[in-house]
Design an enzyme around this catalytic site. Sequence first.
Site, PDB file in Angstrom:
ATOM      1  N   ALA A 315       2.409   4.939   3.536  1.00  0.00           N
ATOM      2  CA  ALA A 315       3.830   4.612   3.646  1.00  0.00           C
ATOM      3  C   ALA A 315       4.628   5.840   4.068  1.00  0.00           C
ATOM      4  O   ALA A 315       4.306   6.966   3.678  1.00  0.00           O
ATOM      5  CB  ALA A 315       4.344   4.077   2.318  1.00  0.00           C
ATOM      6  N   PRO A 316       5.680   5.651   4.865  1.00  0.00           N
ATOM      7  CA  PRO A 316       6.527   6.781   5.267  1.00  0.00           C
ATOM      8  C   PRO A 316       7.169   7.441   4.049  1.00  0.00           C
ATOM      9  O   PRO A 316       7.402   6.796   3.023  1.00  0.00           O
ATOM     10  CB  PRO A 316       7.590   6.124   6.157  1.00  0.00           C
ATOM     11  CG  PRO A 316       6.999   4.822   6.592  1.00  0.00           C
ATOM     12  CD  PRO A 316       6.117   4.383   5.459  1.00  0.00           C
ATOM     13  N   GLY A 317       7.480   8.716   4.184  1.00  0.00           N
ATOM     14  CA  GLY A 317       8.128   9.441   3.096  1.00  0.00           C
ATOM     15  C   GLY A 317       7.269  10.591   2.616  1.00  0.00           C
ATOM     16  O   GLY A 317       6.143  10.810   3.082  1.00  0.00           O
ATOM     17  N   ILE A 318       7.794  11.342   1.668  1.00  0.00           N
ATOM     18  CA  ILE A 318       7.058  12.471   1.095  1.00  0.00           C
ATOM     19  C   ILE A 318       5.955  11.934   0.191  1.00  0.00           C
ATOM     20  O   ILE A 318       6.191  11.091  -0.670  1.00  0.00           O
ATOM     21  CB  ILE A 318       8.014  13.386   0.301  1.00  0.00           C
ATOM     22  CG1 ILE A 318       9.079  13.971   1.245  1.00  0.00           C
ATOM     23  CG2 ILE A 318       7.245  14.513  -0.384  1.00  0.00           C
ATOM     24  CD1 ILE A 318      10.177  14.737   0.533  1.00  0.00           C
ATOM     25  N   ARG A 319       4.753  12.427   0.388  1.00  0.00           N
ATOM     26  CA  ARG A 319       3.604  11.960  -0.391  1.00  0.00           C
ATOM     27  C   ARG A 319       3.805  12.257  -1.878  1.00  0.00           C
ATOM     28  O   ARG A 319       4.192  13.354  -2.269  1.00  0.00           O
ATOM     29  CB  ARG A 319       2.333  12.633   0.117  1.00  0.00           C
ATOM     30  CG  ARG A 319       1.056  12.126  -0.520  1.00  0.00           C
ATOM     31  CD  ARG A 319      -0.152  12.771   0.123  1.00  0.00           C
ATOM     32  NE  ARG A 319      -0.287  12.353   1.521  1.00  0.00           N
ATOM     33  CZ  ARG A 319      -1.189  12.867   2.361  1.00  0.00           C
ATOM     34  NH1 ARG A 319      -1.995  13.836   1.950  1.00  0.00           N
ATOM     35  NH2 ARG A 319      -1.264  12.423   3.599  1.00  0.00           N
ATOM     36  N   GLY A 320       3.548  11.266  -2.708  1.00  0.00           N
ATOM     37  CA  GLY A 320       3.750  11.423  -4.139  1.00  0.00           C
ATOM     38  C   GLY A 320       2.661  12.232  -4.810  1.00  0.00           C
ATOM     39  O   GLY A 320       1.544  12.355  -4.294  1.00  0.00           O
ATOM     40  N   LYS A 336       0.845   0.419  -4.269  1.00  0.00           N
ATOM     41  CA  LYS A 336       0.853   1.708  -4.957  1.00  0.00           C
ATOM     42  C   LYS A 336      -0.367   1.816  -5.870  1.00  0.00           C
ATOM     43  O   LYS A 336      -0.574   0.968  -6.746  1.00  0.00           O
ATOM     44  CB  LYS A 336       2.146   1.860  -5.772  1.00  0.00           C
ATOM     45  CG  LYS A 336       3.412   1.690  -4.928  1.00  0.00           C
ATOM     46  CD  LYS A 336       4.680   1.680  -5.772  1.00  0.00           C
ATOM     47  CE  LYS A 336       5.042   3.036  -6.276  1.00  0.00           C
ATOM     48  NZ  LYS A 336       6.406   3.059  -6.881  1.00  0.00           N
ATOM     49  N   ASP A 371      11.407  -4.219  -9.205  1.00  0.00           N
ATOM     50  CA  ASP A 371      10.370  -4.928  -9.944  1.00  0.00           C
ATOM     51  C   ASP A 371       9.032  -4.736  -9.227  1.00  0.00           C
ATOM     52  O   ASP A 371       8.977  -4.475  -8.024  1.00  0.00           O
ATOM     53  CB  ASP A 371      10.717  -6.416 -10.039  1.00  0.00           C
ATOM     54  CG  ASP A 371       9.957  -7.116 -11.145  1.00  0.00           C
ATOM     55  OD1 ASP A 371       9.269  -6.425 -11.936  1.00  0.00           O
ATOM     56  OD2 ASP A 371      10.032  -8.350 -11.232  1.00  0.00           O
TER      57      ASP A 371
END
Length: 578
Positions: A315-320, A336, A371
């Site tokens: 998913a796009p974004g900073i990796r968790g 997730k 949710d």
Amino acid sequence: MPRGLELLIAQTILQGFDAQYGRFLEVTSGAQQRFEQADWHAVQQAMKNRIHLYDHHVGLVVEQLRCITNGQSTDAAFLLRVKEHYTRLLPDYPRFEIAESFFNSVYCRLFDHRSLTPERLFIFSSQPERRFRTIPRPLAKDFHPDHGWESLLMRVISDLPLRLRWQNKSRDIHYIIRHLTETLGTDNLAESHLQVANELFYRNKAAWLVGKLITPSGTLPFLLPIHQTDDGELFIDTCLTTTAEASIVFGFARSYFMVYAPLPAALVEWLREILPGKTTAELYMAIGCQKHAKTESYREYLVYLQGCNEQFIEAPGIRGMVMLVFTLPGFDRVFKVIKDRFAPQKEMSAAHVRACYQLVKEHDRVGRMADTQEFENFVLEKRHISPALMELLLQEAAEKITDLGEQIVIRHLYIERRMVPLNIWLEQVEGQQLRDAIEEYGNAIRQLAAANIFPGDMLFKNFGVTRHGRVVFYDYDEICYMTEVNFRDIPPPRYPEDELASEPWYSVSPGDVFPEEFRHWLCADPRIGPLFEEMHADLFRADYWRALQNRIREGHVEDVYAYRRRQRFSVRYGEMLF
């Protein structure tokens, strides 16, 4: 196994579902009394209790079945016959669609979420789509303005089951008429009428009248949130008549409504017209049938997968640091997976992360927490997974993956609504959009805190922006109750050198939070800092947070509005007298 046992097992499962949904309706039916008594803590507890009912009754049925079979194992042919008998019980059953989900849940509990095949489960429904029985009574009532809209609205309000006094019924009716006139115009309003649901929709501290405004040019939502004054008198806070407003009210980041629905499929079908952007899963979720919503969500995923040529990607974004998140590029959900090992600064276990997600499921999400649906042994075709994502999965979550050759099985994952990460959104917008986003972010923090939720990690990357521009929190691994946090002021330095030291000059204990430090990472961007200081500077003061804690400890439950403050009648029209 003796012949005939299959029918007994099928009947036992359906009777177990009857018991579960009966208790579901029983808890729901108490919503009016809790509202009228202004027992807001009971409202919160009832919400948690109702969520737990489903799994509790699945467990009871599983124990019954183990007694019936004397704990003996069952072969595939036996299980198929059980499902065949169960299917034959459904054509005349009013809640067939949720009964199928209940069967799936019992099967998964019995067999530890393994051998989940279409032959053994109701992956798709066995019944015709949108099949309905004769409804004992209509879901809604029509009101026509034969004697004008004032008379019509007086009849609507007089029809409500609420037994409390109204603060000023005439004032509220005139507010509604003024809003409708501004929205439709006098001539269109005269040719319009209402269709109002027989049951009120209860959530938090409001009872919602849900209806349809049927105009010459189409059907609009008609939503009235009914609140109480401190003296226990009723008033209508606003009138919402757009699909966007209705979508937010029924949004995925809000707690489930308590609405008495003996025939949930019929209610879902009735709601579709005013919530055209909602999927079947989202509609069932909104009325509290969250386990069947999970079934429908999985079906929506399968239908999308069958019709696309996409591959799963990160998913796009900073990796968790805790979760590995992936998605299909055109799909509106993310998947997730809890990583096998976390970044060093994340001192927690996978069990802690799962407990945080369960806390969010049960808590009042106040429109600010997404949710999730939880899945076990989730099967993915390798051909649907991009090489880069496959490498990442094996690198970060190998202990949760079983290789089946052409498929992999992920032992545990969450599915959640996809949003634009707030940090990406802030990079892309300017002007009023930027201002709105910062205002939304601060409001999200305030509303979560007022609901006794401290996000923990407040970085922009842990929040998302919905299609309606609302900011929603979605990273839960550091979440905790506000009352568990010790909000402290940073002590003044003892010497000038203290501020240059690599270590703080003051002690820090677990649970300590210093709001002054928020400024360092929230205001670093020169475009954002001044806006934050203008609108949310109090979030950097420990006394602001301690004051909220005191209100929570005193038992105060804040009002939660599913609309902007400027939409409230008291703000739009003031205390006009009629």
